[in-house]
Design a protein around this motif. Structure first.
Motif, PDB file in Angstrom:
ATOM      1  N   GLY A  79     -29.776   3.149 -35.958  1.00 51.95           N
ATOM      2  CA  GLY A  79     -28.664   3.876 -35.359  1.00 51.95           C
ATOM      3  C   GLY A  79     -28.712   5.331 -35.768  1.00 51.95           C
ATOM      4  N   LYS A  80     -28.567   6.186 -34.785  1.00 54.24           N
ATOM      5  CA  LYS A  80     -28.515   7.627 -35.032  1.00 54.24           C
ATOM      6  C   LYS A  80     -27.262   8.142 -34.341  1.00 54.24           C
ATOM      7  CE  LYS A  80     -33.507   8.332 -35.365  1.00 54.24           C
ATOM      8  NZ  LYS A  80     -33.612   7.961 -36.695  1.00 54.24           N
ATOM      9  N   LYS A  81     -26.259   8.447 -35.141  1.00 49.75           N
ATOM     10  CA  LYS A  81     -24.961   8.891 -34.621  1.00 49.75           C
ATOM     11  C   LYS A  81     -25.058  10.346 -34.220  1.00 49.75           C
ATOM     12  CE  LYS A  81     -20.653   8.108 -33.778  1.00 49.75           C
ATOM     13  NZ  LYS A  81     -20.369   7.579 -32.486  1.00 49.75           N
ATOM     14  N   ALA A  82     -24.703  10.613 -32.992  1.00 48.22           N
ATOM     15  CA  ALA A  82     -24.717  11.975 -32.476  1.00 48.22           C
ATOM     16  C   ALA A  82     -23.313  12.561 -32.598  1.00 48.22           C
ATOM     17  CB  ALA A  82     -25.166  11.974 -31.017  1.00 48.22           C
ATOM     18  N   GLU A  83     -23.147  13.522 -33.513  1.00 44.85           N
ATOM     19  CA  GLU A  83     -21.860  14.204 -33.655  1.00 44.85           C
ATOM     20  C   GLU A  83     -21.746  15.220 -32.534  1.00 44.85           C
ATOM     21  OE1 GLU A  83     -19.244  13.763 -35.658  1.00 44.85           O
ATOM     22  OE2 GLU A  83     -20.225  12.039 -36.565  1.00 44.85           O
ATOM     23  N   LYS A  84     -20.771  15.030 -31.686  1.00 43.71           N
ATOM     24  CA  LYS A  84     -20.626  15.895 -30.523  1.00 43.71           C
ATOM     25  C   LYS A  84     -19.902  17.197 -30.849  1.00 43.71           C
ATOM     26  CE  LYS A  84     -20.800  12.077 -27.261  1.00 43.71           C
ATOM     27  NZ  LYS A  84     -21.696  11.323 -27.989  1.00 43.71           N
ATOM     28  N   GLU A  85     -18.940  17.118 -31.716  1.00 48.13           N
ATOM     29  CA  GLU A  85     -18.180  18.323 -32.062  1.00 48.13           C
ATOM     30  C   GLU A  85     -17.719  18.240 -33.506  1.00 48.13           C
ATOM     31  OE1 GLU A  85     -13.796  17.548 -30.517  1.00 48.13           O
ATOM     32  OE2 GLU A  85     -15.295  17.224 -28.937  1.00 48.13           O
ATOM     33  N   GLU A  86     -17.452  19.380 -34.071  1.00 50.29           N
ATOM     34  CA  GLU A  86     -16.965  19.429 -35.455  1.00 50.29           C
ATOM     35  C   GLU A  86     -15.502  19.009 -35.464  1.00 50.29           C
ATOM     36  OE1 GLU A  86     -17.855  19.544 -39.228  1.00 50.29           O
ATOM     37  OE2 GLU A  86     -19.297  20.017 -37.663  1.00 50.29           O
ATOM     38  N   LYS A  87     -15.173  18.016 -36.276  1.00 50.86           N
ATOM     39  CA  LYS A  87     -13.803  17.525 -36.367  1.00 50.86           C
ATOM     40  C   LYS A  87     -13.330  17.669 -37.801  1.00 50.86           C
ATOM     41  CE  LYS A  87     -14.496  14.051 -32.790  1.00 50.86           C
ATOM     42  NZ  LYS A  87     -14.468  12.634 -32.459  1.00 50.86           N
ATOM     43  N   THR A  88     -12.029  17.794 -37.963  1.00 54.24           N
ATOM     44  CA  THR A  88     -11.440  17.850 -39.298  1.00 54.24           C
ATOM     45  C   THR A  88     -10.762  16.516 -39.560  1.00 54.24           C
ATOM     46  OG1 THR A  88     -11.047  20.212 -39.016  1.00 54.24           O
ATOM     47  CG2 THR A  88      -9.839  19.102 -40.783  1.00 54.24           C
ATOM     48  N   PHE A  89     -11.265  15.786 -40.558  1.00 52.12           N
ATOM     49  CA  PHE A  89     -10.730  14.471 -40.890  1.00 52.12           C
ATOM     50  C   PHE A  89      -9.831  14.573 -42.116  1.00 52.12           C
ATOM     51  CE2 PHE A  89     -14.631  13.431 -38.616  1.00 52.12           C
ATOM     52  CZ  PHE A  89     -14.222  12.369 -37.805  1.00 52.12           C
ATOM     53  N   LEU A  90      -8.694  13.911 -42.082  1.00 52.38           N
ATOM     54  CA  LEU A  90      -7.854  13.775 -43.255  1.00 52.38           C
ATOM     55  C   LEU A  90      -8.331  12.579 -44.086  1.00 52.38           C
ATOM     56  CD1 LEU A  90      -4.361  14.458 -41.675  1.00 52.38           C
ATOM     57  CD2 LEU A  90      -5.882  16.054 -42.855  1.00 52.38           C
ATOM     58  N   HIS A  91      -8.843  11.569 -43.398  1.00 51.92           N
ATOM     59  CA  HIS A  91      -9.472  10.410 -44.046  1.00 51.92           C
ATOM     60  C   HIS A  91     -10.571   9.920 -43.123  1.00 51.92           C
ATOM     61  CE1 HIS A  91     -10.092   6.643 -46.125  1.00 51.92           C
ATOM     62  NE2 HIS A  91     -10.008   6.026 -44.961  1.00 51.92           N
ATOM     63  N   ARG A  92     -11.729   9.658 -43.673  1.00 49.22           N
ATOM     64  CA  ARG A  92     -12.847   9.169 -42.855  1.00 49.22           C
ATOM     65  C   ARG A  92     -13.306   7.834 -43.415  1.00 49.22           C
ATOM     66  NH1 ARG A  92     -17.458  12.814 -40.300  1.00 49.22           N
ATOM     67  NH2 ARG A  92     -18.286  11.238 -38.909  1.00 49.22           N
ATOM     68  N   GLY A  93     -12.880   6.747 -42.783  1.00 49.16           N
ATOM     69  CA  GLY A  93     -13.234   5.397 -43.226  1.00 49.16           C
ATOM     70  C   GLY A  93     -14.244   4.731 -42.307  1.00 49.16           C
ATOM     71  N   ILE A  94     -14.470   5.286 -41.122  1.00 50.29           N
ATOM     72  CA  ILE A  94     -15.449   4.736 -40.184  1.00 50.29           C
ATOM     73  C   ILE A  94     -16.734   5.525 -40.359  1.00 50.29           C
ATOM     74  CG2 ILE A  94     -16.015   4.310 -37.769  1.00 50.29           C
ATOM     75  CD1 ILE A  94     -12.999   4.183 -37.214  1.00 50.29           C
ATOM     76  N   SER A  95     -17.775   4.822 -40.774  1.00 49.26           N
ATOM     77  CA  SER A  95     -19.039   5.492 -41.065  1.00 49.26           C
ATOM     78  C   SER A  95     -19.726   5.950 -39.781  1.00 49.26           C
ATOM     79  CB  SER A  95     -19.968   4.552 -41.824  1.00 49.26           C
ATOM     80  OG  SER A  95     -21.174   5.193 -42.103  1.00 49.26           O
ATOM     81  N   THR A  96     -20.329   7.107 -39.853  1.00 50.54           N
ATOM     82  CA  THR A  96     -21.095   7.621 -38.719  1.00 50.54           C
ATOM     83  C   THR A  96     -22.496   8.017 -39.172  1.00 50.54           C
ATOM     84  OG1 THR A  96     -20.233   9.848 -39.104  1.00 50.54           O
ATOM     85  CG2 THR A  96     -19.072   8.477 -37.491  1.00 50.54           C
ATOM     86  N   ARG A  97     -22.967   7.393 -40.223  1.00 51.96           N
ATOM     87  CA  ARG A  97     -24.277   7.754 -40.752  1.00 51.96           C
ATOM     88  C   ARG A  97     -25.395   7.050 -39.992  1.00 51.96           C
ATOM     89  NH1 ARG A  97     -23.512   4.554 -46.418  1.00 51.96           N
ATOM     90  NH2 ARG A  97     -23.370   2.477 -45.520  1.00 51.96           N
ATOM     91  N   ASN A  98     -26.584   7.616 -40.129  1.00 50.51           N
ATOM     92  CA  ASN A  98     -27.767   6.996 -39.546  1.00 50.51           C
ATOM     93  C   ASN A  98     -28.150   5.800 -40.414  1.00 50.51           C
ATOM     94  OD1 ASN A  98     -27.753   9.065 -37.690  1.00 50.51           O
ATOM     95  ND2 ASN A  98     -29.320  10.237 -38.734  1.00 50.51           N
ATOM     96  N   PHE A  99     -28.749   4.788 -39.809  1.00 57.89           N
ATOM     97  CA  PHE A  99     -29.141   3.601 -40.562  1.00 57.89           C
ATOM     98  C   PHE A  99     -30.372   2.972 -39.949  1.00 57.89           C
ATOM     99  CE2 PHE A  99     -26.337   2.073 -37.234  1.00 57.89           C
ATOM    100  CZ  PHE A  99     -27.014   0.972 -36.752  1.00 57.89           C
TER     101      PHE A  99
END
Length: 150
Positions: free
Chosen positions: A73-93
């Protein structure tokens, strides 16, 4: 903790595959993302369910080569977002599954945030057990082999 098998490699002959399997098991135990289940549907059907919340089918590749199923999996970040909490992983694996002989991937689909991979064991006809007829003399019937009188 990772174990170094090098000392055993020097003193053994013919156990290469065993050490590769042990190393793979150890490496797999250290990986924890993405989480998955392996389910037996019946004697010859299996299903791997991989939790891929937030991934699209375009961001995931599934490759079957010999007895190894590789999921990347290669997550494509479409735009820069500001997270207050990030619990859902978007890393490559990259996760690999070793398949038994004659197990084939029949299909894969996304459903409710899960990637479902259908597997089927198909044993070739030549390898299936078969009943062999035993030819012999029927009881009560005597067959004489050619002979010359002395």
């Amino acid at each position: 903790m990772r174990y170094d098998w090098t000392p055993l490699w020097r003193s053994t002959i013919g156990f290469d595959r065993l050490f590769n399997v042990l190393d793979e098991v150890q490496r797999t135990a250290e990986e924890s993302f993405p989480p998955y289940n392996i389910e037996r549907l019946d004697e010859n059907r299996f299903q791997i369910s991989v939790a891929l919340a937030g991934y699209t089918p375009d961001e995931v590749t599934l490759t079957a080569e010999q007895n190894v199923l590789t999921l990347e999996g290669k997550k494509a970040e479409k735009e820069e977002k500001t997270f207050l909490h990030r619990g859902i992983s978007t890393r490559n694996f990259k996760r690999q599954f070793t398949l038994a002989d004659h197990v084939e991937v029949k299909g894969a689909r996304f459903e409710d945030g899960l990637l479902l991979v259908e597997l089927q064991r198909e044993i070739p006809e030549a390898m299936k057990p078969r009943r062999i007829a035993i030819n012999g003399i029927t009881p009560g019937k005597v067959t004489q082999i050619e002979s010359k009188a002395a």
